[in-house]
Design an enzyme around this catalytic site. Structure first.
Site, short mmCIF file in Angstrom:
data_model
loop_
_atom_site.label_atom_id
_atom_site.label_comp_id
_atom_site.label_asym_id
_atom_site.label_seq_id
_atom_site.Cartn_x
_atom_site.Cartn_y
_atom_site.Cartn_z
N CYS A 152 0.86 -1.17 0.00
CA CYS A 152 0.00 0.00 0.00
C CYS A 152 0.90 1.23 0.00
O CYS A 152 1.62 1.48 0.97
CB CYS A 152 -0.90 -0.01 1.23
SG CYS A 152 -2.02 1.41 1.31
N CYS B 295 -4.82 6.57 -3.92
CA CYS B 295 -4.18 5.25 -3.92
C CYS B 295 -2.77 5.42 -4.46
O CYS B 295 -2.58 5.81 -5.61
CB CYS B 295 -4.98 4.26 -4.77
SG CYS B 295 -4.24 2.61 -4.84
#
Length: 284
Positions: free
Chosen positions: A91, A230
């Site tokens: 991530c 993101c």
């Protein structure tokens, strides 16, 4: 290796975000916290929990079987969980938030250090936080991979687009669209075909190219839903540009802006805001 034991009644936590992509940080240096999928979903619930897109459990590599092999190169492992309780490999915003937390909490000195993830080692650079400025955090994302297959299609709303499979340590399907409103409200996951291309699910990016080094996107994250930003998705969008040149790309998302530097060897460095906004104790 530490054996999991009965967890405490309350657990310290911190809340942070990178460009609006928010996370709960659970410090667990000795690897004693047995975190179930139900725990994750309850904590991430925005009405009955703390609320977040995911959880970052910070555990020392020497205390975690998944990261023990990386303990010679990194002190800390990022056990990332999506809001639905599933495990995540990598991530980009989360690892920057974790780096910021470790520095702010005094676990790591400001500067450059390695963190372990399920996708391998990642190097972060964290500046010292001042009284009124968190400062950007940079992470070396490595090289993107475009493993195929071809012929992927993404459908959302009333439209469909061809998509490219990009691997940034986690899987992405990148579709270039004419307008960011075209995918609709994204309350339901986009339909990706063939389903066999992503047997474990996929994060989907809808991208508008606004200039040679300027992109805007929306993203539907695997295990979460539409998020405000993101990091791996921004890198995947840059990687999906055919013949992308060395240089610095700007990627705008609903929650803010990230910068991706593409280096001569094809690797990427992701830079953006990362802030810890709250801390406290939560009852498990």
């Amino acid at each position: 290796m530490t054996t999991l034991v009965a967890r405490p009644a309350v657990q310290p936590f911190a809340k942070g975000h990178g460009a609006g992509n928010d996370f709960i940080v659970l410090p667990d240096p000795d690897g004693r916290l047995a975190l179930s999928a139900a725990d994750v979903m309850r904590l991430c619930d925005r009405r009955t929990g703390i609320g977040a897109d995911g959880i970052l459990r910070a555990v020392r590599c020497t205390a975690n079987s998944e990261a023990a092999a990386l303990a010679a190169d990194a002190d800390w492992f990022m056990d990332y969980r999506n809001a639905d309780g599933t495990q995540g490999q990598m991530c980009g915003n989360g690892i920057r938030v974790l780096g910021r937390y470790l520095v702010d909490a005094g676990h790591c000195p400001p500067g450059t250090f390695a963190l372990a993830t399920r996708a391998g080692l990642r190097t972060v650079h964290v500046t010292r936080r001042s009284a009124d400025f968190d400062g950007p955090v940079t992470v070396d994302m490595g090289k993107p991979h475009l493993p195929g297959p071809t012929g992927i299609t993404v459908s959302a709303g009333e439209r469909a687009w061809p998509a490219l499979h990009v691997d940034m340590g986690n899987p992405h399907a990148v579709a270039f669209v004419g307008d960011l409103t075209h995918p609709g409200d994204l309350t339901s996951p986009p339909v990706v075909t063939p389903a066999s291309a992503y047997p474990h699910g996929v994060t989907v990016e809808f991208v508008v190219r606004r200039g040679p080094y300027d992109l805007a996107l929306r993203v539907h994250e695997r295990g979460v839903g539409e998020t405000r930003a993101c990091g791996t998705g921004a890198c995947a969008a840059v990687a999906a540009i055919l013949h992308n040149a060395v240089g610095t790309y700007t990627v705008a998302m609903p929650g803010g802006q990230l910068s991706i530097a593409v280096l001569a060897d094809g690797s990427m460095k992701l830079t953006g805001p990362a802030a810890i906004v709250a801390s406290g104790m939560v009852r498990l």
